[in-house]
Design an enzyme around this catalytic site. Structure first.
Site: not given
Length: 403
Positions: A356, A239
């Site tokens: 995730h 990210r």
């Protein structure tokens, strides 16, 4: 009666002593020099003695202390206990929506990233507290909260309205758990707001366009750290916040590993990023320039702070990729798509590397080293594939899966 000069000149003694002003009020002078205004009275109805604080000198002047005393004496004359009244006011103040929301935020902010926690508090301060912050949390109604959300919705901030409803719901459930509300009234607001239009981070997934992007990054004419950040973004697909706040202490280049601590991860779990030979070489090249500091990618103006959160996107725009074509977050979608549909890696390997919430068959979350040998191979294959696309040879077409 006391005079202002007598109060000002009151000196501490080995033992605390009182200077009486009359009508139940006196100045208590303590050995450490602190001077406290006190008010003695008898409780209406019971006749029991009680003492209240009127404040401290010099913050509370003699005149102001007398005004408070006279106000309380009037309450007593009306049969009202000033001590009980003040206690009730404090309880009421502690039970307002704002007070409960701030208490909830302080208690659970550590479970979120710093940026996320700040955004939640900012939404409350701008969009919620001015309208319902002073209301008792236990008396709030679904229509009352909806009116606040409608204000946000009316300016076109549909997603913000939904996030605010969710935040208010967490505060209400905290109020229920702590005995200050009977129910979470936001549950009755499901379906009351407009449905937001799904927005996806723009990403390039066509192999030929990826090659163009890689060549543009290779020829980037900005600063060397920013070019390295763009390359590492493509090689690791973490990210944007995890990338720009990367610290040298998190890297073991001999083991070719990047260990991101839980407090910097969105899911609040530590994450391990295997580094390809290309990523390791890139970091070794960058080390002489920024390795003496904390951050791998320090800020341009202040090296003690990380790179700005707009730097990567600004660099992409500078290279000619507009916001509808590619974003810093788009490197993740690019890798997810090509690794799955182009290179054929197992989706659970990819999702785990994307950090995730992948779970084992028994429902437990995978640990940071799950499938590590396979992920090491995948990350090296991804870096090699990017090199192939950059050089414009042997492009692997993406085979879309049947829906």
């Amino acid at each position: 009666m006391l005079t202002p000069s007598a109060v000002t000149n009151a000196k501490p003694r080995p033992e605390a002593y009182k200077l009486t002003d009359g009508r139940g009020m006196y100045l208590l002078v303590k050995p450490d020099g602190a001077r406290w205004w006190r008010f003695d009275y008898r409780r209406p109805g019971t006749g029991k003695r009680n003492t209240l604080s009127l404040g401290t000198f010099p913050d509370t002047s003699l005149k102001r202390a007398r005004e408070k005393r006279d106000d309380w004496r009037r309450l007593i004359a009306d049969g009202v206990d000033p001590g009980e009244k003040r206690k009730a006011e404090r309880v009421a103040a502690a039970d307002t929506f704002e007070a409960v929301a701030r208490e909830w935020h302080a208690k659970f902010a550590a479970a979120r990233t710093e940026g996320h926690a700040k955004r939640i508090l900012r939404r409350f301060e701008v969009d919620v507290f001015p309208w319902i912050g002073a209301q008792p949390v236990g008396k709030l109604t679904a229509p009352g909260i909806l009116s606040v959300l409608r204000r946000i919705e009316s300016r076109g901030a549909i997603e913000t309205a939904h996030r605010t409803r969710s935040d208010c719901g967490m505060v209400m459930r905290f109020a229920v758990a702590t005995g200050r509300a009977q129910a979470d009234v936001t549950r009755d607001l499901h379906g009351a707001l407009a449905v937001p239009t799904p927005k996806h981070h723009a990403a390039i997934t066509d192999p030929n366009r990826i090659g163009e992007l890689m060549r543009a990054i290779e020829g980037f004419t900005g600063t060397f750290p920013v070019r390295c950040a763009l390359k590492l973004a493509s090689l690791t697909f973490v990210r944007p916040g995890e990338l720009r706040q990367a610290e040298w202490a998190e890297f073991d280049l001999d083991k070719a590993e990047w260990s991101i601590p839980a407090e910097r991860m969105k899911m609040r779990r530590p994450h391990l990023v295997p580094l390809s030979s290309q990523a390791t070489m890139l970091l070794r090249e960058l080390w002489p320039l920024t390795g003496s500091g904390r951050y791998v990618f320090p800020g341009a103006r202040d090296r003690k702070r990380p790179m700005s959160n707009v730097t990567i996107n600004a660099a992409l725009r500078r290279m000619g990729f507009d916001r509808d074509t590619m974003t810093g977050h788009g490197f993740r979608a690019m890798a997810r798509t090509v690794l799955d549909e182009g290179l054929g890696f197992r989706p659970d390997y990819i999702e785990h590397q994307l950090a995730h919430a992948v779970r084992e068959p028994d429902g437990r979350a995978y640990n940071r080293t799950a499938h590590l040998p396979e992920r090491i191979k995948m990350m090296q294959a991804w870096a090699d594939h990017l090199d192939t696309l950059r050089m414009g040879t042997n492009v692997v077409p993406i085979k879309r899966k049947a829906s």
